[in-house]
Write a protein that holds these residues in place. Structure first.
Motif, PDB file in Angstrom:
ATOM      1  N   MET A  31     -11.230  -9.337  -6.320  1.00  0.00           N
ATOM      2  CA  MET A  31     -10.482  -7.757  -5.218  1.00  0.00           C
ATOM      3  C   MET A  31     -10.096  -7.058  -6.548  1.00  0.00           C
ATOM      4  O   MET A  31      -9.674  -7.076  -7.215  1.00  0.00           O
ATOM      5  N   SER A  32     -10.108  -6.127  -6.416  1.00  0.00           N
ATOM      6  CA  SER A  32     -10.060  -5.450  -6.870  1.00  0.00           C
ATOM      7  C   SER A  32      -8.647  -4.119  -7.044  1.00  0.00           C
ATOM      8  O   SER A  32      -8.092  -4.625  -5.916  1.00  0.00           O
ATOM      9  N   ARG A  33      -8.028  -4.621  -8.312  1.00  0.00           N
ATOM     10  CA  ARG A  33      -6.719  -3.994  -8.286  1.00  0.00           C
ATOM     11  C   ARG A  33      -6.560  -3.267  -8.722  1.00  0.00           C
ATOM     12  O   ARG A  33      -6.651  -2.284  -9.531  1.00  0.00           O
ATOM     13  N   ARG A  34      -6.181  -1.864  -7.784  1.00  0.00           N
ATOM     14  CA  ARG A  34      -5.536  -0.365  -8.364  1.00  0.00           C
ATOM     15  C   ARG A  34      -4.291  -0.360  -7.442  1.00  0.00           C
ATOM     16  O   ARG A  34      -3.979  -0.975  -6.771  1.00  0.00           O
ATOM     17  N   GLY A  35      -3.161   0.532  -8.816  1.00  0.00           N
ATOM     18  CA  GLY A  35      -2.076   0.852  -7.861  1.00  0.00           C
ATOM     19  C   GLY A  35      -1.696   2.170  -7.270  1.00  0.00           C
ATOM     20  O   GLY A  35      -2.826   2.489  -6.748  1.00  0.00           O
ATOM     21  N   PRO A  36      -1.285   2.673  -7.170  1.00  0.00           N
ATOM     22  CA  PRO A  36      -0.807   4.174  -6.191  1.00  0.00           C
ATOM     23  C   PRO A  36      -1.791   5.107  -7.260  1.00  0.00           C
ATOM     24  O   PRO A  36      -2.135   5.167  -7.975  1.00  0.00           O
ATOM     25  N   LEU A  37      -1.990   5.520  -5.848  1.00  0.00           N
ATOM     26  CA  LEU A  37      -3.089   7.048  -6.152  1.00  0.00           C
ATOM     27  C   LEU A  37      -2.543   7.438  -6.772  1.00  0.00           C
ATOM     28  O   LEU A  37      -1.331   8.138  -6.957  1.00  0.00           O
ATOM     29  N   VAL A  38      -3.500   8.814  -7.786  1.00  0.00           N
ATOM     30  CA  VAL A  38      -3.023   9.415  -7.882  1.00  0.00           C
ATOM     31  C   VAL A  38      -3.946  10.128  -8.444  1.00  0.00           C
ATOM     32  O   VAL A  38      -5.535  10.454  -8.538  1.00  0.00           O
ATOM     33  N   GLY A  39      -3.770  11.805  -7.508  1.00  0.00           N
ATOM     34  CA  GLY A  39      -4.730  12.966  -8.048  1.00  0.00           C
ATOM     35  C   GLY A  39      -4.527  14.070  -6.569  1.00  0.00           C
ATOM     36  O   GLY A  39      -3.380  13.589  -5.968  1.00  0.00           O
ATOM     37  N   GLU A  40      -5.781  14.478  -5.920  1.00  0.00           N
ATOM     38  CA  GLU A  40      -6.084  14.883  -4.940  1.00  0.00           C
ATOM     39  C   GLU A  40      -6.984  14.502  -4.553  1.00  0.00           C
ATOM     40  O   GLU A  40      -8.114  14.307  -4.346  1.00  0.00           O
ATOM     41  N   PHE A  41      -6.787  14.257  -2.599  1.00  0.00           N
ATOM     42  CA  PHE A  41      -7.391  13.812  -1.947  1.00  0.00           C
ATOM     43  C   PHE A  41      -7.362  14.618  -0.775  1.00  0.00           C
ATOM     44  O   PHE A  41      -6.241  14.842   0.065  1.00  0.00           O
ATOM     45  N   PHE A  42      -8.691  14.205   0.221  1.00  0.00           N
ATOM     46  CA  PHE A  42      -8.247  14.801   2.100  1.00  0.00           C
ATOM     47  C   PHE A  42      -7.970  13.656   2.600  1.00  0.00           C
ATOM     48  O   PHE A  42      -8.964  12.954   2.616  1.00  0.00           O
ATOM     49  N   MET A  43      -6.999  13.447   3.411  1.00  0.00           N
ATOM     50  CA  MET A  43      -6.898  12.622   4.200  1.00  0.00           C
ATOM     51  C   MET A  43      -5.870  13.274   4.717  1.00  0.00           C
ATOM     52  O   MET A  43      -5.781  13.745   4.955  1.00  0.00           O
ATOM     53  N   ASN A  44      -5.837  11.530   6.368  1.00  0.00           N
ATOM     54  CA  ASN A  44      -5.324  12.183   6.839  1.00  0.00           C
ATOM     55  C   ASN A  44      -3.786  12.079   6.868  1.00  0.00           C
ATOM     56  O   ASN A  44      -3.547  11.266   6.195  1.00  0.00           O
ATOM     57  N   GLY A  45      -2.701  12.259   8.245  1.00  0.00           N
ATOM     58  CA  GLY A  45      -1.344  11.767   8.343  1.00  0.00           C
ATOM     59  C   GLY A  45      -0.923  10.181   8.039  1.00  0.00           C
ATOM     60  O   GLY A  45      -0.198  10.174   7.497  1.00  0.00           O
ATOM     61  N   ASP A  46      -1.889   9.564   9.134  1.00  0.00           N
ATOM     62  CA  ASP A  46      -1.434   8.452   8.949  1.00  0.00           C
ATOM     63  C   ASP A  46      -1.702   7.629   7.691  1.00  0.00           C
ATOM     64  O   ASP A  46      -0.951   6.563   6.870  1.00  0.00           O
ATOM     65  N   ILE A  47      -2.965   8.166   7.173  1.00  0.00           N
ATOM     66  CA  ILE A  47      -3.237   7.369   5.716  1.00  0.00           C
ATOM     67  C   ILE A  47      -2.433   7.904   4.572  1.00  0.00           C
ATOM     68  O   ILE A  47      -1.568   6.441   4.168  1.00  0.00           O
ATOM     69  N   ALA A  48      -1.517   9.274   4.864  1.00  0.00           N
ATOM     70  CA  ALA A  48      -0.784   9.273   4.139  1.00  0.00           C
ATOM     71  C   ALA A  48       0.430   9.442   4.176  1.00  0.00           C
ATOM     72  O   ALA A  48       1.248   8.783   2.846  1.00  0.00           O
TER      73      ALA A  48
END
Lengths: 383, 187
Positions: free
Chosen positions: A1-18
């Protein structure tokens, strides 16, 4: 399983995902929920993200259990949240009250849809604003935020966690379907740039610890279960030891504090945005998606030469009574657009106390207001 | 202030909302403009009418809805019937000609592509939305081709990148050809 921490940067996402990513950034590592449109994407995102950051996602049997599970997780020392909408929000009300009585930090996201009942599952509403304030039985203070964009969904969820830890209370993020399903750019800063409020821990020894003895600011320090401190919680009215006491005096002491810990810290909690209120004849007061449509309408009305200001409620509860009171003395009227048949407008009217008129611009749900409807109300207000 | 307003319409399952998301993402993250994407669908799992609206602007977008689109792309007859009355004089209309029969005389800026047939030729009907995106990009240039391609790559399921790029390129070159042969087919 890939392990990623909190995202960092610019993203195009909807409010739910945000909202979900805001939770991850805030350190939330437990989500219990029951999927419901239009909040499902919050749960969906958490189900894939939490395992990546060492957290736990549980799909519960219903919303009653979901709310209870996050209270339990919080007592075990984990930051926890849930997300729901419409009927699910109603089902969470009883245990929201338990969270308030047990002074349990946690976050409840409501992506509002149009009700009553099943209503319009896929379409917007802002009909739960008073339910957010008074939906559980009894008297209490509450904190509710109202994001207007995916960026704010991200930030408000972090803010909600911080306020919940600081004031030991469940905090509501009252978004709506349009904001929840709207895609926009979301900027996520590096974790070191995100201030997080840690849980206030006891400074006394386990022998001296009283779980509900407040500090001077009315907030009791909180020992997590399993840390060596005595652990006892109950939804019954309790004393500083956490034991049930069935008297009017104990009720007065406890409930007064539950109300006052929010009431007396209002200046710290309340966040509003003002635009062009000085010299205005009319002020549009709104929140969430309605505030965005209002802003558009306000700019058009200004083009017509109308002196109109904008007051946006970033926090809706506690309500900015003083601000409304002061503005009311200087203007003719408030215009309050909201996607319900008049909830926050009642608060505005109450605080204006007759010093200024309050013009409600209602909408029964299913879409945002037409800007012309709000512009018309502004025109009527200056007449 | 430049404000492009795009409505994409079709039925559930065609990837209409994903197409709007990709367009918004391309404009926002890679063309560095302001972009807002909203979606509208019913309680049906698939088959119901669905629509997505994308606003692309040089300045902050407060009102995310569209009354009269500058670009209308439709992939179902129902969507055409529903949204074409909202067109302005200069609205660019793009259709999947396999699925939409327009009243040609009414439109002076009409561009048609057999998006679903092209997708079938590529082996997956599911990429018809990306064929359409390539077509829209070529005809309207509302998002730069580089930005749109990047957004497609980052938004489609892993393992389908190559197929989706093929689909985009087919739609894009079909659009460039159409631009060469006519300003619009309705004329």
């Amino acid at each position: 399983m890939s392990r990623r921490g909190p995202l960092v940067g610019e993203f195009f996402m909807n409010g739910d995902i945000a909202c979900a990513e805001g939770g991850i950034s805030a350190g939330c590592r437990f989500f219990a929920g029951y999927p419901i449109t239009p909040a499902t994407e919050v749960a969906e995102r958490m189900s894939s993200r939490l395992p990546e950051v060492g957290g736990i996602y549980i799909q519960m049997e219903d919303e009653l259990a979901s709310m209870n599970a996050i209270l339990g997780a919080s007592w075990a020392g984990v930051k926890a949240m849930t997300a729901t909408s419409g009927p699910g929000f109603s089902l969470m009300m009883e245990n929201l009250g338990l969270g308030i009585m047990l002074e349990t930090p946690c976050v409840l996201v409501n992506i509002q849809r149009a009700g009553p009942s099943t209503g319009l599952p896929t379409l917007t509403g802002q009909g739960d604003m008073m339910q957010a304030r008074w939906g559980s039985h009894g008297c209490y203070g509450i904190i509710a935020l109202s994001p207007t964009s995916p960026q704010e969904c991200y930030q408000h969820t972090i803010k909600a966690f911080n306020l919940s830890e600081k004031y030991r209370i469940p905090v509501l993020v009252m978004a709506d379907e349009i904001v929840g399903h709207m895609g926009e750019k979301v900027v996520i800063p590096p974790p070191e740039d995100i201030p997080l409020t840690p849980r206030r821990k006891p400074t006394v020894s386990p022998e001296e610890y009283l779980p509900y003895k407040p500090d001077a600011d009315l907030i009791p320090p909180m020992a997590n279960a399993g840390e060596g401190y005595r652990f006892h919680v109950t939804g019954l009215t309790h004393d500083e030891r956490g034991y049930p006491v069935m008297t009017a005096e104990a009720q007065d002491r406890l409930v007064r504090r539950l109300v006052d810990k929010i009431e007396k810290n209002k200046a710290d909690i309340i966040e509003i945005e003002e635009d062009g209120i000085d010299g205005a004849d009319v002020v549009v007061c709104s929140y969430g998606i309605s505030a965005r449509v209002s802003q558009f309408a306000v700019e058009r009305a200004r083009d017509e030469g109308i002196k109109v200001g904008m007051l946006r409620l970033v926090t809706v509860w506690p309500f900015p009574e003083e601000t409304i009171r002061k503005i009311a003395k200087r203007i003719k009227a408030f215009v309050v657009p909201e996607i319900n048949c008049g909830q926050i407008a009642l608060e505005v009217e109450r605080c204006a106390g007759g010093a200024a008129n309050t013009i409600l611009v209602p909408h029964m749900g299913g879409s945002a207001h037409r800007p012309e409807t709000i512009i018309d109300a502004i025109r009527r207000a200056v007449r | 202030m430049k404000r492009d307003e795009i409505i994409l319409g079709g039925f559930g399952g065609q990837g209409i909302i994903l197409a709007g998301y990709i367009m918004g993402k391309g404009a926002s993250l890679f063309d560095k403009k302001h972009a807002t994407h909203i979606q509208d669908y019913g309680p049906e799992a698939r088959g119901g009418a669905c629509r997505t609206e994308v606003v692309i602007s040089d300045s902050r977008i407060s009102y995310p809805y569209i009354d009269n689109p500058s670009i209308l792309a439709v992939m179902s007859q129902e969507a055409y019937t529903k949204y074409s009355p909202r067109m302005r004089q200069d609205t660019v209309l793009l259709i999947d000609e396999n699925l939409v029969k327009p009243k040609r005389r009414k439109h002076n800026r009409l561009f048609a592509i057999p998006a679903t047939r092209i997708a079938q030729e590529l082996g997956r009907t599911a990429v018809a939305n990306v064929v359409m995106l390539g077509f829209i990009t070529a005809v309207t240039k509302v998002v730069s081709v580089e930005a749109m391609k990047q957004a497609v790559l980052e938004s489609v399921p892993k393992g389908t990148e190559e197929l989706n790029m093929k689909a985009f390129d087919r739609g894009y070159s079909y659009g460039l050809e159409k631009l060469k042969t006519a300003e619009g087919e309705g004329k």
